[in-house]
Scaffold this active site. Structure first.
Site, PDB file in Angstrom:
ATOM      1  N   HIS A  42      82.493  -0.131   1.130  1.00 44.14           N
ATOM      2  CA  HIS A  42      82.090   1.270   0.970  1.00 44.14           C
ATOM      3  C   HIS A  42      80.631   1.500   1.399  1.00 44.14           C
ATOM      4  CE1 HIS A  42      85.774   2.124  -1.266  1.00 44.14           C
ATOM      5  NE2 HIS A  42      85.484   1.196  -2.151  1.00 44.14           N
TER       6      HIS A  42
HETATM    7  O1  RIB Z   1      83.406   4.518  -4.786  1.00 45.47           O
HETATM    8  C1  RIB Z   1      82.627   3.481  -4.248  1.00 45.47           C
HETATM    9  C2  RIB Z   1      81.202   3.639  -4.659  1.00 45.47           C
HETATM   10  O2  RIB Z   1      81.079   3.526  -6.066  1.00 45.47           O
HETATM   11  C3  RIB Z   1      80.305   2.520  -4.084  1.00 45.47           C
HETATM   12  O3  RIB Z   1      79.004   3.027  -3.917  1.00 45.47           O
HETATM   13  C4  RIB Z   1      80.312   1.483  -5.163  1.00 45.47           C
HETATM   14  O4  RIB Z   1      79.128   0.678  -5.155  1.00 45.47           O
HETATM   15  C5  RIB Z   1      80.319   2.358  -6.397  1.00 45.47           C
HETATM   16  O5  RIB Z   1      78.975   2.732  -6.657  1.00 45.47           O
END
Ligand code: RIB
Ligand code: CA
Length: 313
Positions: free
Chosen positions: A242
């Site tokens: 992500h």
């Molecule tokens: O949904 C994914 C996000 O939420 C990423 O930034 C992960 O690190 C959590 O913070």
């Protein structure tokens, strides 16, 4: 020309991978930490110790807001573990603790920077919202806000909300309505940024301390993954990179396909708070306030991450 970078994050395993990317290629001047994946003291400590692991202890880390603007904090220990970085023991930072708050430090940095600053945000947007509300006179010193969060289709925390937006919808609403240029990396693109078992092994084989630690974190992260229903059977252990998507965009924008859209944040819905309402088909006629990523060159992203960890300790 590389603009100076202010990195706001909640490390967090994928935040750690994003940190490796920006340290390897960009001019990171400061880190502010937010509450999200773990409690504020843990994300702050993890950021300091990750800089120690990567050999960049000179970069100052400032602790931000202890909780979302109005809601109670929810963390993601089930995904990132009790420490926030899975089972990995990070080296203890020897850097002196900073005394300024994230707000004081980021405002001063923006004010004194000769060049407009790139803000990279990979956690809930609490700190960024506070900065924009407290110092509207500094908006012109922000080149843009590149963030991981939201989704056009489907959440990972509620059926319609992604974690960073679900934790602090009010902050996200203030940021998306601030008028500052936004590039949004939501789940639509980050779920394509799959890191498979063989990619983790390739990362581990780079052999640096950062590579070894990150591979171990991703092993742990793989075991907590909400499997994408369309994952090819041979890749069920894949993990979603992500935060590295947002970081990689600042390094090489050509890896991504973006679409200009209006994005509004739901803050009132009993079942929909944190939903990013992405007007992809321009039904509303509202102003396009964000560039939203919808595609990524996955192989090049993995190449970039493997190259980055090879440049660090
Ligand atoms: O949904 C994914 C996000 O939420 C990423 O930034 C992960 O690190 C959590 O913070
Ligand atoms: Ca994060």
């Amino acid at each position: 020309m590389n603009h100076p970078v202010l990195f706001d994050c909640d490390p967090g395993i994928d935040d750690a991978a994003a940190l490796a990317l920006v340290l390897a290629y960009l001019d990171v001047r400061m880190i502010t930490t937010c509450a999200g994946n773990q409690l504020p003291i843990k994300t702050y400590t993890n950021a300091r110790n990750l800089l120690s692991l990567m050999g960049r202890e000179e970069i100052p880390v400032y602790q931000g807001a202890p909780k979302p603007l109005v809601r109670e904090l929810r963390i993601a220990a089930e995904v990132h573990g009790k420490s926030g970085v899975g089972p990995v023991e990070l080296p203890e930072s020897t850097a002196p603790h900073t005394t300024k708050t994230a707000l004081e430090a980021s405002a001063r940095f923006l004010s004194e920077s000769e060049q407009p600053v790139e803000i990279l945000a990979t956690g809930p947007l609490t700190n960024i919202a506070i900065l924009l509300v407290a110092h509207p006179e500094l908006k012109h010193k922000i080149k843009g806000i590149t963030l991981m969060g939201g989704a056009f289709h489907g959440g990972n925390t509620t059926p319609v909300a992604e974690f960073n937006m679900a934790v602090d919808p009010e902050a996200a609403n203030l940021v998306f309505r601030s008028g500052v240029p936004i590039v949004m990396f939501g789940l639509d693109v980050t779920r394509q940024a799959q890191c498979y078992r063989e990619d983790i092994e390739r990362l581990r084989e780079v052999g640096t301390k950062t590579a070894t630690a990150l591979a171990a974190m991703l092993d742990f992260y793989s075991n907590t993954l909400q499997l994408p229903v369309l994952a090819p059977p041979e890749h069920v252990e894949g993990v979603h990179l992500h935060d590295p998507c947002a970081a990689a965009y600042l390094v090489d924008p050509s890896l991504f396909t973006l679409v200009r859209c209006n994005v509004e944040i739901e803050t009132k819905g009993e079942f929909t708070a944190g939903c990013t309402v992405v007007d992809y088909y321009h039904n509303t006629g509202r102003e396009e306030n964000a560039s939203v990523a919808f595609a990524v060159n996955r192989e090049k992203l993995i190449d970039l991450l493997c190259d980055a960890v090879g440049k660090l300790n």
